[in-house]
Structure formats: structure tokens, C-alpha cells
Motif scaffolding. Structure first.
Motif, PDB file in Angstrom:
ATOM      1  N   ASN A   8      51.849  -3.267  45.589  1.00 39.30           N
ATOM      2  CA  ASN A   8      52.977  -2.453  46.045  1.00 39.30           C
ATOM      3  C   ASN A   8      53.929  -3.223  46.964  1.00 39.30           C
ATOM      4  O   ASN A   8      54.781  -2.632  47.605  1.00 39.30           O
ATOM      5  N   ALA A   9      53.821  -4.531  47.032  1.00 40.52           N
ATOM      6  CA  ALA A   9      54.664  -5.332  47.924  1.00 40.52           C
ATOM      7  C   ALA A   9      56.137  -5.248  47.541  1.00 40.52           C
ATOM      8  O   ALA A   9      57.007  -5.125  48.416  1.00 40.52           O
ATOM      9  N   TYR A  10      56.438  -5.303  46.248  1.00 41.31           N
ATOM     10  CA  TYR A  10      57.840  -5.231  45.820  1.00 41.31           C
ATOM     11  C   TYR A  10      58.447  -3.859  46.110  1.00 41.31           C
ATOM     12  O   TYR A  10      59.614  -3.750  46.472  1.00 41.31           O
ATOM     13  N   LEU A  11      57.658  -2.817  45.962  1.00 46.43           N
ATOM     14  CA  LEU A  11      58.147  -1.473  46.277  1.00 46.43           C
ATOM     15  C   LEU A  11      58.466  -1.353  47.764  1.00 46.43           C
ATOM     16  O   LEU A  11      59.519  -0.842  48.138  1.00 46.43           O
ATOM     17  N   LEU A  12      57.572  -1.835  48.617  1.00 44.26           N
ATOM     18  CA  LEU A  12      57.811  -1.749  50.058  1.00 44.26           C
ATOM     19  C   LEU A  12      58.990  -2.619  50.477  1.00 44.26           C
ATOM     20  O   LEU A  12      59.754  -2.251  51.370  1.00 44.26           O
ATOM     21  N   ASP A  13      59.177  -3.746  49.816  1.00 42.68           N
ATOM     22  CA  ASP A  13      60.341  -4.579  50.078  1.00 42.68           C
ATOM     23  C   ASP A  13      61.623  -3.852  49.693  1.00 42.68           C
ATOM     24  O   ASP A  13      62.610  -3.871  50.442  1.00 42.68           O
ATOM     25  N   ALA A  14      61.614  -3.198  48.535  1.00 45.21           N
ATOM     26  CA  ALA A  14      62.796  -2.450  48.102  1.00 45.21           C
ATOM     27  C   ALA A  14      63.072  -1.265  49.025  1.00 45.21           C
ATOM     28  O   ALA A  14      64.240  -0.951  49.303  1.00 45.21           O
ATOM     29  N   LEU A  15      62.026  -0.596  49.525  1.00 45.29           N
ATOM     30  CA  LEU A  15      62.220   0.500  50.485  1.00 45.29           C
ATOM     31  C   LEU A  15      62.906   0.001  51.760  1.00 45.29           C
ATOM     32  O   LEU A  15      63.820   0.641  52.281  1.00 45.29           O
ATOM     33  N   ALA A  16      62.478  -1.151  52.240  1.00 46.02           N
ATOM     34  CA  ALA A  16      63.055  -1.694  53.475  1.00 46.02           C
ATOM     35  C   ALA A  16      64.482  -2.184  53.273  1.00 46.02           C
ATOM     36  O   ALA A  16      65.333  -2.010  54.153  1.00 46.02           O
ATOM     37  N   ARG A  17      64.760  -2.787  52.135  1.00 45.25           N
ATOM     38  CA  ARG A  17      66.089  -3.374  51.908  1.00 45.25           C
ATOM     39  C   ARG A  17      67.152  -2.370  51.460  1.00 45.25           C
ATOM     40  O   ARG A  17      68.313  -2.519  51.811  1.00 45.25           O
TER      41      ARG A  17
END
Length: 180
Positions: free
Chosen positions: A27-36
Motif C-alpha cells: 500500500n506504499a503507492y496508495l499512501l504516497d498518492a494520498l499525501a501528494r
């Protein structure tokens, strides 16, 4: 071009204002997209069940839906008990579980293919413990055992019982007392 994770993050942000979770490679890419790309808050927790409990508590306290996210495999398994509690209590929440990253599958290092092919013999690194030769006495001479995980010899002294001689235990397990 936006990624799938960005689309999921934008859709999620339209319905929730907070996400609780444990970051992993699923889920790292999802959390990155949430933050950005969104203003959705994220709170990192120490355990996957804690992410679901926090999302459950967020709804109960604020009457707003929250999301929980974990990685695949054991991360999702750890969250199941808390998720079952939320289902039984009829608490709405969103559970997002990431899958194994695609490049790992393309390289052939997928965690899904850990078993050997059917034609190959199965490896047994955890094979039966080493059988020791029988000894006549358990006096002050320590017995030696082989550690199967590191293949080193360890010296252990068996407990002595005054005035009583016991036969050799045969199989010796590290960190266990011999059977009587």
C-alpha cells in the motif's frame, strides 16, 4: 498520466477525511498518492488491528466514515479480528488492502511462488533433530547437540538427579529438558 493508486486516493478522499494504517510494500503507492494529491489525513499505527479499531472508533466518535489500510498477506490477516468486530457492530468503514507490487511478479521473485516445482525434492531445513549416540551416564560430562538452524554445536548440561541414573534421552532438543 495518473496511476491507479492516484485514482483510488482521489476517490477515497471524496468519501473519507481520515485514513489509519500500517504502511507496507502493498500500500506504499496508495499512501504516497494520498499525501501528494489529497488533503486526507493519515495516522500511522503500530499494528494492523489497531488501524481497523482506529477507523471504527473514528466513526463512533465523529459519525464520519474512515478508512483503514494494510499490506497484503499477514498484514491483512492481522486486521481480520478487528474487522469482524466492526462488521458485528454495523460500523461502516473502508478497508483497503494492497496487493504484491507488479515488478516483483515480473522478476519472478513473487512471494506467491515459494513452493518448489512438483518435480523437485522439497527442501527440509527444519528436519528432525540430530540423534545423539547413547551415553552410559549423565554425570558431569555435558552432552552435545546440533542446532539445525545454524548448524553449530551447542553444549548443554542435563539436569542431574542425585542417586538416580537415567538412560540417555536419545533425541535432544535445544532449550528443552529431556523426557523422563
Amino acid at each position: 498520466m495518473p496511476s491507479v493508486s492516484t485514482h483510488i486516493a482521489l476517490t477515497l478522499a471524496a468519501h473519507v477525511d481520515h485514513v489509519f494504517g500500517v504502511m507496507g510494500n502493498g500500500n506504499a503507492y496508495l499512501l504516497d498518492a494520498l499525501a501528494r494529491h489529497t488533503d486526507t489525513g493519515y495516522t500511522a499505527v503500530r499494528h494492523e488491528a489497531g488501524a481497523v479499531v482506529a477507523a471504527d472508533a473514528h466513526f463512533r466518535a465523529s459519525n464520519r466514515i474512515a478508512a483503514a489500510t494494510t499490506t497484503y498477506g499477514a498484514g491483512f490477516t492481522n486486521a481480520l479480528t478487528a474487522l469482524a468486530e466492526s462488521v458485528q457492530a454495523h460500523v461502516p468503514l473502508i478497508m483497503l488492502v494492497g496487493d504484491e507490487p507488479t515488478p516483483a511478479r515480473a522478476r519472478g521473485t513473487s512471494t506467491r511462488s515459494r513452493s518448489p516445482p512438483p518435480s523437485a525434492p522439497a527442501p527440509t531445513p527444519w528436519a528432525a533433530p540430530t540423534r545423539l549416540p547413547p551415553s552410559s551416564s549423565h554425570s558431569s560430562t555435558p552432552s552435545r547437540t546440533a542446532c539445525p538452524s545454524c548448524w553449530r554445536s551447542r553444549t548443554t548440561s542435563p539436569p542431574s538427579t542425585p542417586g538416580r541414573s537415567r538412560p540417555s534421552p536419545g533425541l535432544v532438543f535445544p532449550n528443552r529438558s529431556p523426557r523422563r
